[in-house]
Design a protein around this motif. Structure first.
Motif, PDB file in Angstrom:
ATOM      1  N   ILE A 126       0.853  -1.185   0.000  1.00  0.00           N
ATOM      2  CA  ILE A 126       0.000   0.000   0.000  1.00  0.00           C
ATOM      3  C   ILE A 126       0.890   1.237   0.000  1.00  0.00           C
ATOM      4  O   ILE A 126       1.807   1.349   0.827  1.00  0.00           O
ATOM      5  CB  ILE A 126      -0.912   0.007   1.234  1.00  0.00           C
ATOM      6  N   LEU A 127       0.637   2.134  -0.903  1.00  0.00           N
ATOM      7  CA  LEU A 127       1.417   3.366  -0.980  1.00  0.00           C
ATOM      8  C   LEU A 127       0.604   4.499  -0.359  1.00  0.00           C
ATOM      9  O   LEU A 127      -0.480   4.845  -0.838  1.00  0.00           O
ATOM     10  CB  LEU A 127       1.748   3.698  -2.440  1.00  0.00           C
ATOM     11  N   TRP A 128       1.130   5.061   0.726  1.00  0.00           N
ATOM     12  CA  TRP A 128       0.430   6.135   1.438  1.00  0.00           C
ATOM     13  C   TRP A 128       1.453   7.058   2.054  1.00  0.00           C
ATOM     14  O   TRP A 128       2.412   6.605   2.686  1.00  0.00           O
ATOM     15  CB  TRP A 128      -0.476   5.544   2.522  1.00  0.00           C
TER      16      TRP A 128
ATOM     17  N   GLU B 114      -4.549  -1.512  10.531  1.00  0.00           N
ATOM     18  CA  GLU B 114      -5.570  -0.893  11.377  1.00  0.00           C
ATOM     19  C   GLU B 114      -5.945   0.505  10.879  1.00  0.00           C
ATOM     20  O   GLU B 114      -7.040   0.993  11.145  1.00  0.00           O
ATOM     21  CB  GLU B 114      -5.077  -0.784  12.828  1.00  0.00           C
ATOM     22  N   THR B 115      -5.029   1.154  10.191  1.00  0.00           N
ATOM     23  CA  THR B 115      -5.261   2.507   9.681  1.00  0.00           C
ATOM     24  C   THR B 115      -5.962   2.508   8.321  1.00  0.00           C
ATOM     25  O   THR B 115      -6.041   3.555   7.675  1.00  0.00           O
ATOM     26  CB  THR B 115      -3.926   3.252   9.549  1.00  0.00           C
ATOM     27  N   ALA B 116      -6.484   1.359   7.898  1.00  0.00           N
ATOM     28  CA  ALA B 116      -7.075   1.256   6.554  1.00  0.00           C
ATOM     29  C   ALA B 116      -8.243   2.213   6.369  1.00  0.00           C
ATOM     30  O   ALA B 116      -8.438   2.755   5.269  1.00  0.00           O
ATOM     31  CB  ALA B 116      -7.525  -0.177   6.285  1.00  0.00           C
ATOM     32  N   TYR B 117      -9.028   2.446   7.432  1.00  0.00           N
ATOM     33  CA  TYR B 117     -10.172   3.354   7.303  1.00  0.00           C
ATOM     34  C   TYR B 117      -9.691   4.766   6.971  1.00  0.00           C
ATOM     35  O   TYR B 117     -10.189   5.410   6.045  1.00  0.00           O
ATOM     36  CB  TYR B 117     -10.994   3.371   8.581  1.00  0.00           C
ATOM     37  N   GLY B 118      -8.711   5.234   7.727  1.00  0.00           N
ATOM     38  CA  GLY B 118      -8.170   6.556   7.467  1.00  0.00           C
ATOM     39  C   GLY B 118      -7.522   6.653   6.098  1.00  0.00           C
ATOM     40  O   GLY B 118      -7.633   7.684   5.420  1.00  0.00           O
TER      41      GLY B 118
ATOM     42  N   GLY C 105      -8.357   9.296   0.533  1.00  0.00           N
ATOM     43  CA  GLY C 105      -8.412   9.329  -0.920  1.00  0.00           C
ATOM     44  C   GLY C 105      -7.053   9.396  -1.591  1.00  0.00           C
ATOM     45  O   GLY C 105      -6.964   9.506  -2.824  1.00  0.00           O
ATOM     46  N   THR C 106      -5.991   9.312  -0.797  1.00  0.00           N
ATOM     47  CA  THR C 106      -4.635   9.433  -1.352  1.00  0.00           C
ATOM     48  C   THR C 106      -3.848   8.132  -1.283  1.00  0.00           C
ATOM     49  O   THR C 106      -2.693   8.096  -1.705  1.00  0.00           O
ATOM     50  CB  THR C 106      -3.857  10.525  -0.612  1.00  0.00           C
ATOM     51  N   ALA C 107      -4.449   7.090  -0.746  1.00  0.00           N
ATOM     52  CA  ALA C 107      -3.740   5.810  -0.620  1.00  0.00           C
ATOM     53  C   ALA C 107      -3.940   4.961  -1.870  1.00  0.00           C
ATOM     54  O   ALA C 107      -5.042   4.883  -2.417  1.00  0.00           O
ATOM     55  CB  ALA C 107      -4.232   5.042   0.606  1.00  0.00           C
ATOM     56  N   ASP C 108      -2.867   4.342  -2.308  1.00  0.00           N
ATOM     57  CA  ASP C 108      -2.934   3.400  -3.425  1.00  0.00           C
ATOM     58  C   ASP C 108      -2.849   1.994  -2.839  1.00  0.00           C
ATOM     59  O   ASP C 108      -1.787   1.556  -2.409  1.00  0.00           O
ATOM     60  CB  ASP C 108      -1.778   3.643  -4.401  1.00  0.00           C
TER      61      ASP C 108
ATOM     62  N   THR D 230     -15.469  -5.008   8.883  1.00  0.00           N
ATOM     63  CA  THR D 230     -14.430  -4.100   9.374  1.00  0.00           C
ATOM     64  C   THR D 230     -13.695  -3.431   8.215  1.00  0.00           C
ATOM     65  O   THR D 230     -13.595  -3.971   7.116  1.00  0.00           O
ATOM     66  CB  THR D 230     -13.405  -4.857  10.232  1.00  0.00           C
ATOM     67  N   ALA D 231     -13.143  -2.259   8.490  1.00  0.00           N
ATOM     68  CA  ALA D 231     -12.430  -1.487   7.466  1.00  0.00           C
ATOM     69  C   ALA D 231     -11.141  -2.167   7.028  1.00  0.00           C
ATOM     70  O   ALA D 231     -10.625  -1.876   5.949  1.00  0.00           O
ATOM     71  CB  ALA D 231     -12.129  -0.084   7.998  1.00  0.00           C
ATOM     72  N   TYR D 232     -10.618  -3.080   7.858  1.00  0.00           N
ATOM     73  CA  TYR D 232      -9.379  -3.774   7.504  1.00  0.00           C
ATOM     74  C   TYR D 232      -9.655  -5.132   6.840  1.00  0.00           C
ATOM     75  O   TYR D 232      -8.731  -5.919   6.617  1.00  0.00           O
ATOM     76  CB  TYR D 232      -8.477  -3.944   8.732  1.00  0.00           C
ATOM     77  N   GLY D 233     -10.921  -5.413   6.525  1.00  0.00           N
ATOM     78  CA  GLY D 233     -11.251  -6.534   5.664  1.00  0.00           C
ATOM     79  C   GLY D 233     -11.605  -7.845   6.335  1.00  0.00           C
ATOM     80  O   GLY D 233     -11.873  -8.825   5.646  1.00  0.00           O
ATOM     81  N   GLN D 234     -11.611  -7.894   7.661  1.00  0.00           N
ATOM     82  CA  GLN D 234     -11.977  -9.132   8.344  1.00  0.00           C
ATOM     83  C   GLN D 234     -13.464  -9.119   8.691  1.00  0.00           C
ATOM     84  O   GLN D 234     -13.949  -8.169   9.302  1.00  0.00           O
ATOM     85  CB  GLN D 234     -11.151  -9.322   9.622  1.00  0.00           C
TER      86      GLN D 234
END
Length: 255
Positions: free
Chosen positions: A48-50, A93-97, A102-105, A150-154
């Motif tokens: 993930i690029l952030w 855990e920061t996946a929601y943020g 809108g800037t994460a790849d 969950t925002a982290y996919g589980q």
């Protein structure tokens, strides 16, 4: 990089596993999956690029899937593990943020939802590892027994529907501090396990629920609670009373 960073040789590790197997123990090989700094050093294109950093391998990345399955198959071939357990099968855990920014790849080549990608990894893992004659389990955050994804996919039903064993992590000091849940291990685990048991009924063929329990003291919280035999037994009893009868594993990072 993983090979050069190893802290023991294949031979040393193999002797330890053989000693366990010779005693009749069921052996589980645990692999940290999508939280792998060594893999990110070698393959930033799969991360993930952030904020100009690429440090967490993406759950969407087929390259990272392939790498971890190859590790699992090698472990089975070399050490004859009865089961492979994948930990950190999720986005950070920061996946929601990240998503909100809108800037994460996320390297989402196939336009999947996060929970869809995590489930697809589980399908792939089971397909390959079952062929090698071993079972598959996945560790999940306790939160994923809730009704939302969950925002982290589980999401409990999506994973339990695929793997052989699912290991929730309802560590008593990971809940809210008001009240202090770690002081009441039976009630805390029972309430969580009741929700997990409900999720299990939503699946025709759920995985065995073999749960991590708190096997360590809570020195960083007030009040400090020492977790001894009574605290471990009461957690195990809570799981059983709530209908999760697939066993338990005490977590203590220092063994």
């Amino acid at each position: 990089s993983a090979y050069s960073a190893g802290y023991m040789s294949m031979e040393e590790f193999g002797r330890a596993v053989k000693k366990a197997k010779d005693k009749g123990l069921y052996t589980i090989g645990r692999i940290v999956t999508f939280n792998d700094t060594l893999y990110s050093w070698d393959h930033p294109e799969d991360c993930i690029l952030w904020n100009d950093e690429a440090s967490w391998p993406s759950g969407y990345s087929r390259g990272c899937w392939y790498y971890n399955i190859c590790l699992a198959l090698e472990a089975i071939e070399e050490f004859d593990f009865d089961e492979i357990q994948f930990d950190y099968v999720r986005f950070p855990e920061t996946a929601y943020g990240m998503s909100e920014s809108g800037t994460a790849d996320f390297r989402n080549v196939y336009n999947e939802e996060k929970a869809e990608a995590i489930q697809n990894f589980c399908y792939y893992a089971c397909d390959m590892i079952h062929r090698a004659g071993s079972y598959v389990s996945v560790d999940v955050f306790g939160e994923c027994v809730e009704k939302y994804v969950t925002a982290y996919g589980q999401y409990w039903p999506a994973i339990s529907n695929v793997v052989d064993a699912i290991s929730g992590m309802p560590y008593t000091d990971h809940f809210d501090a008001d009240p202090d849940y770690w002081t009441y291990p039976y009630t805390t685990v029972y309430e969580w396990a009741s929700r997990a048991a409900q999720r299990q009924t939503e699946i025709r063929t759920p995985a065995i629920a073999r749960t991590w329990i708190t096997g360590y003291d809570t020195p960083n919280w007030n009040p400090v609670i020492t977790y001894g035999p009574e605290e471990l037994m009461t957690q195990a009893q809570a799981l059983s009373d709530a209908g999760l009868t697939g066993g338990f594993i005490p977590w203590n990072g220092g063994s």
